[in-house]
Write an enzyme that holds these catalytic residues in place. Structure first.
Site, PDB file in Angstrom:
ATOM      1  N   GLU A 136     -31.422   6.621 -24.301  1.00  8.70           N
ATOM      2  CA  GLU A 136     -30.362   7.639 -24.370  1.00  8.70           C
ATOM      3  C   GLU A 136     -30.102   7.886 -25.844  1.00  8.70           C
ATOM      4  O   GLU A 136     -29.536   7.025 -26.522  1.00  8.70           O
ATOM      5  CB  GLU A 136     -29.082   7.132 -23.681  1.00  8.70           C
ATOM      6  CG  GLU A 136     -29.236   6.782 -22.220  1.00  8.70           C
ATOM      7  CD  GLU A 136     -29.354   7.992 -21.323  1.00  8.70           C
ATOM      8  OE1 GLU A 136     -29.288   9.139 -21.818  1.00  8.70           O
ATOM      9  OE2 GLU A 136     -29.522   7.789 -20.112  1.00  8.70           O
ATOM     10  N   GLU A 171     -28.187  16.356 -35.882  1.00 10.26           N
ATOM     11  CA  GLU A 171     -26.992  15.711 -35.337  1.00 10.26           C
ATOM     12  C   GLU A 171     -26.141  15.183 -36.496  1.00 10.26           C
ATOM     13  O   GLU A 171     -26.619  14.423 -37.327  1.00 10.26           O
ATOM     14  CB  GLU A 171     -27.396  14.555 -34.426  1.00 10.26           C
ATOM     15  CG  GLU A 171     -26.192  13.887 -33.783  1.00 10.26           C
ATOM     16  CD  GLU A 171     -26.582  12.697 -32.911  1.00 10.26           C
ATOM     17  OE1 GLU A 171     -27.255  11.789 -33.406  1.00 10.26           O
ATOM     18  OE2 GLU A 171     -26.184  12.691 -31.730  1.00 10.26           O
ATOM     19  N   CYS A 177     -22.312  11.533 -28.166  1.00 10.86           N
ATOM     20  CA  CYS A 177     -23.684  12.067 -28.197  1.00 10.86           C
ATOM     21  C   CYS A 177     -23.825  13.443 -27.568  1.00 10.86           C
ATOM     22  O   CYS A 177     -24.629  14.250 -28.002  1.00 10.86           O
ATOM     23  CB  CYS A 177     -24.590  11.088 -27.477  1.00 10.86           C
ATOM     24  SG  CYS A 177     -23.973  10.642 -25.856  1.00 10.86           S
ATOM     25  N   LYS A 220     -27.328  -6.849 -26.796  1.00 10.39           N
ATOM     26  CA  LYS A 220     -27.091  -6.862 -28.248  1.00 10.39           C
ATOM     27  C   LYS A 220     -26.239  -5.654 -28.611  1.00 10.39           C
ATOM     28  O   LYS A 220     -26.693  -4.517 -28.616  1.00 10.39           O
ATOM     29  CB  LYS A 220     -28.396  -6.797 -29.048  1.00 10.39           C
ATOM     30  CG  LYS A 220     -28.106  -7.157 -30.517  1.00 10.39           C
ATOM     31  CD  LYS A 220     -29.044  -6.562 -31.513  1.00 10.39           C
ATOM     32  CE  LYS A 220     -28.801  -5.145 -31.846  1.00 10.39           C
ATOM     33  NZ  LYS A 220     -27.533  -4.864 -32.558  1.00 10.39           N
TER      34      LYS A 220
HETATM   35  P1  NAD Z   1     -28.537   3.227 -34.095  1.00  8.48           P
HETATM   36  O1  NAD Z   1     -29.759   3.739 -33.427  1.00  8.48           O
HETATM   37  O2  NAD Z   1     -28.569   3.033 -35.549  1.00  8.48           O
HETATM   38  O3  NAD Z   1     -28.144   1.797 -33.471  1.00  8.48           O
HETATM   39  C1  NAD Z   1     -27.917   1.617 -32.104  1.00  8.48           C
HETATM   40  C2  NAD Z   1     -28.177   0.170 -31.741  1.00  8.48           C
HETATM   41  O4  NAD Z   1     -29.568  -0.112 -31.876  1.00  8.48           O
HETATM   42  C3  NAD Z   1     -27.477  -0.838 -32.637  1.00  8.48           C
HETATM   43  O5  NAD Z   1     -27.107  -1.944 -31.832  1.00  8.48           O
HETATM   44  C4  NAD Z   1     -28.557  -1.225 -33.630  1.00  8.48           C
HETATM   45  O6  NAD Z   1     -28.340  -2.497 -34.203  1.00  8.48           O
HETATM   46  C5  NAD Z   1     -29.793  -1.202 -32.764  1.00  8.48           C
HETATM   47  N1  NAD Z   1     -31.062  -0.890 -33.417  1.00  8.48           N
HETATM   48  C6  NAD Z   1     -31.290  -0.057 -34.460  1.00  8.48           C
HETATM   49  N2  NAD Z   1     -32.609   0.016 -34.713  1.00  8.48           N
HETATM   50  C7  NAD Z   1     -33.234  -0.769 -33.789  1.00  8.48           C
HETATM   51  C8  NAD Z   1     -34.602  -1.086 -33.508  1.00  8.48           C
HETATM   52  N3  NAD Z   1     -35.610  -0.576 -34.233  1.00  8.48           N
HETATM   53  N4  NAD Z   1     -34.877  -1.899 -32.477  1.00  8.48           N
HETATM   54  C9  NAD Z   1     -33.881  -2.404 -31.706  1.00  8.48           C
HETATM   55  N5  NAD Z   1     -32.575  -2.156 -31.935  1.00  8.48           N
HETATM   56  C10 NAD Z   1     -32.252  -1.335 -32.952  1.00  8.48           C
HETATM   57  O7  NAD Z   1     -27.372   4.208 -33.638  1.00  8.48           O
HETATM   58  P2  NAD Z   1     -25.819   4.169 -34.039  1.00  8.48           P
HETATM   59  O8  NAD Z   1     -25.665   4.772 -35.390  1.00  8.48           O
HETATM   60  O9  NAD Z   1     -25.251   2.833 -33.784  1.00  8.48           O
HETATM   61  O10 NAD Z   1     -25.217   5.157 -32.920  1.00  8.48           O
HETATM   62  C11 NAD Z   1     -25.154   6.525 -33.057  1.00  8.48           C
HETATM   63  C12 NAD Z   1     -26.300   7.212 -32.333  1.00  8.48           C
HETATM   64  O11 NAD Z   1     -26.276   6.910 -30.944  1.00  8.48           O
HETATM   65  C13 NAD Z   1     -26.207   8.731 -32.398  1.00  8.48           C
HETATM   66  O12 NAD Z   1     -27.466   9.272 -32.719  1.00  8.48           O
HETATM   67  C14 NAD Z   1     -25.799   9.138 -31.002  1.00  8.48           C
HETATM   68  O13 NAD Z   1     -26.162  10.420 -30.618  1.00  8.48           O
HETATM   69  C15 NAD Z   1     -26.465   8.101 -30.185  1.00  8.48           C
HETATM   70  N6  NAD Z   1     -25.801   8.001 -28.883  1.00  8.48           N
HETATM   71  C16 NAD Z   1     -26.454   8.463 -27.767  1.00  8.48           C
HETATM   72  C17 NAD Z   1     -25.841   8.433 -26.524  1.00  8.48           C
HETATM   73  C18 NAD Z   1     -26.544   8.926 -25.290  1.00  8.48           C
HETATM   74  O14 NAD Z   1     -26.120   8.572 -24.193  1.00  8.48           O
HETATM   75  N7  NAD Z   1     -27.581   9.707 -25.386  1.00  8.48           N
HETATM   76  C19 NAD Z   1     -24.564   7.916 -26.412  1.00  8.48           C
HETATM   77  C20 NAD Z   1     -23.906   7.463 -27.552  1.00  8.48           C
HETATM   78  C21 NAD Z   1     -24.555   7.503 -28.778  1.00  8.48           C
END
Ligand code: NAD
Length: 482
Positions: A251, A383, A285, A177
């Protein structure tokens, strides 16, 4: 226009029953550039069921590790053919400068898949003689099962491949997804897998928002969850997986530190910080966004970092000369601007940026640098996920390490010094899943992941493959022929 009506389920392109759609919007023009269908729960059920069948089907489960490896190398070859197209799809959806997308999103997944195809070709069974000589145990590495992969928008192709490649190499099957902001590239990935001849049901793609992701990760037909995204969503997913006793890799976010040691050469440091602190317009990230400077050199470091920020080219993300593109969404820009306002009110010195560049459309912000920042302030602790850097003064290397570690997060980090041995010593003391000395770049052959609120588990390297394998020991009372 990129118009899609179908999702990839069980090896076929299927129109979701609900008829709901999602607009894909360009962060550069703010205009619609495509439409994708939204999956409902029935499509997730169908995808999970297809993945469950494929897990046991002879076309997939019956392959030897070498045969599976060969199939994955063919998939990598197909990905190489459309690398440019996939990179451009990422850029038009999330605003990533094309120079970065070409390397990370276009070429990156090819190399990752080749690496895991190579690791996955190893025999799945090993025979161990008991130390007391009473027979032999066959230790088997088996696929953990159906994997739910949920990824964010910032590096959609490469973060998907961090999970998809080891999952497939281990013999698992997948329901992916993607984030609602980046769906076009995920559908292209599915089309590429189809061209490569991946058996039906091995990879399924469902598009939708957080609610659909929540439904998928809790689905009874899923055996493992691999998530990259925010810490807030990661905590929720971790709770669900804990209750279900379901293995999960998380992650999550970061707020890493760049420790500039007193002997650092500032020209080299600043050149390195351009990528290790600002890559993808700050939407990465692991970035070292807290720059720790010896108090005596604070003003010099602040001036150098501000000079860097002001010199970067902001503009059309499809232009190869662009360093910083727009942020992914209006919502993301509002969030970043709230932090900039907070910084201005906090008494910190605004040394660069602080506003929007002179463009009549697109979700752009100027790269912004604050000096004299308190490590306890929200600017330094939370962040931001945009091009906002803080320079924080320290007294002595012990305080630098203490400040670096005084964070809820622990994902990346960098040390800048002319003495690499000294840099390595300091890197050993930083509480983080990864640290770079005078450079920061992920290594496909080394584990990547976070400590504290940055996550649980590791991706990449042999450890990244092990996360998709479960171990079975078969005890044999006597030796059998090999
Ligand atoms: P987000 O957590 O809002 O969404 C990420 C994904 O999860 C999306 O596909 C979203 O639809 C889904 N999602 C959201 N809530 C969910 C739930 N309760 N259950 C299942 N799926 C859910 O994050 P974002 O705004 O899309 O991305 C940015 C974040 O990602 C930042 O905090 C960044 O640091 C993090 N990030 C981490 C890494 C790493 O490797 N540690 C890499 C890239 C980004």
């Amino acid at each position: 226009m990129h118009e899609h009506e179908s999702l990839y389920l069980d090896g076929a392109w299927v129109r979701p029953a609900g008829g709901a759609t999602l607009a894909v919007i360009s962060p550069d023009t703010e205009e619609r550039i495509g439409t994708v269908p939204v999956a409902g729960e029935s499509e997730v059920d169908a995808a999970v069921a297809a993945a469950g069948r494929a897990l046991r089907a002879p076309e997939w489960a019956g392959l030897s590790p070498e045969q599976r490896s060969g199939l994955l190398l063919g998939f990598a070859a197909e990905l190489e053919k459309n690398a440019g197209e996939r990179a451009a799809l990422t850029t038009i959806q999330n605003g990533m400068p094309i120079s970065i997308a070409t390397a990370a999103e276009g070429a990156g997944p090819v190399g990752i898949l080749q690496y895991f195809a190579m690791l996955g070709a190893q025999p799945a069974e090993e025979r161990r003689t008991r130390p007391d000589g009473r027979g032999v145990t066959v230790v088997r590495k088996e696929p953990v099962g159906v994997v739910a992969i949920v990824v964010p928008w910032n590096f959609p192709q490469v973060l998907t491949m961090f999970k998809l490649a080891p999952a497939l190499a281990a013999g698992c099957t997948v329901v992916l997804k993607p984030s609602p902001e980046t769906t076009l590239d995920a559908l292209e990935l599915a089309a590429t897998a189809e061209r490569a001849g991946l058996p039906a049901g091995v990879l399924n793609v469902v598009t939708g928002g957080a609610d659909l992701g929540a439904y998928l990760v809790a689905h009874p037909g899923v055996q493992k969850v691999a998530f990259t995204g925010s810490t807030a969503a990661g905590r929720k997913i971790g709770e669900v997986c804990g209750r279900l006793l379901r293995p999960v890799t998380l992650e999550l976010g970061g707020k890493s530190a760049a420790i500039v040691l007193d002997d650092a050469d500032l020209a080299t440091t600043v050149q390195g910080l351009a990528t290790s602190s600002l890559l993808n317009t700050g939407q990465t990230c692991y970035l070292s966004t807290r720059i720790l400077a010896p108090r005596a050199r604070h003003d010099e470091v602040l001036a150098a970092v501000s000079g860097l920020a002001s010199a970067l080219t902001i503009g059309d993300p499809l232009d190869p000369a662009t360093h910083l593109g727009p942020l992914v969404s209006d919502r993301q820009r509002q969030k970043v601007e709230q932090y900039v306002a907070l910084g201005k009110d906090s008494g910190a010195t605004l040394a660069a940026g602080g506003g929007r560049p002179d463009r009549d459309r697109g979700w752009y912000v100027q790269p912004t640098v604050f000096g004299g920042v308190d490590n306890g302030s929200r600017l330094a602790r939370e962040e931001i996920f945009g091009p906002v850097l803080t320079v924080i003064p320290y007294d002595g290397v012990d305080e630098a390490v203490a400040l670096a570690n005084d964070s809820d997060y622990g994902l990346g980090g960098t040390i800048w010094t002319t003495d690499v041995e000294k840099g390595l010593d300091v890197a050993r003391r930083v509480e983080s899943g990864s640290v770079g000395v005078n450079f920061y770049d992920l290594d496909v052959n080394a584990p990547f992941g976070g400590v504290k609120a940055s996550g649980v588990g590791r991706e990449l390297g042999p450890e990244g493959l092990a996360a998709y394998q479960q171990l079975k020991s078969i005890y044999l009372g006597q030796e059998i022929s090999a």
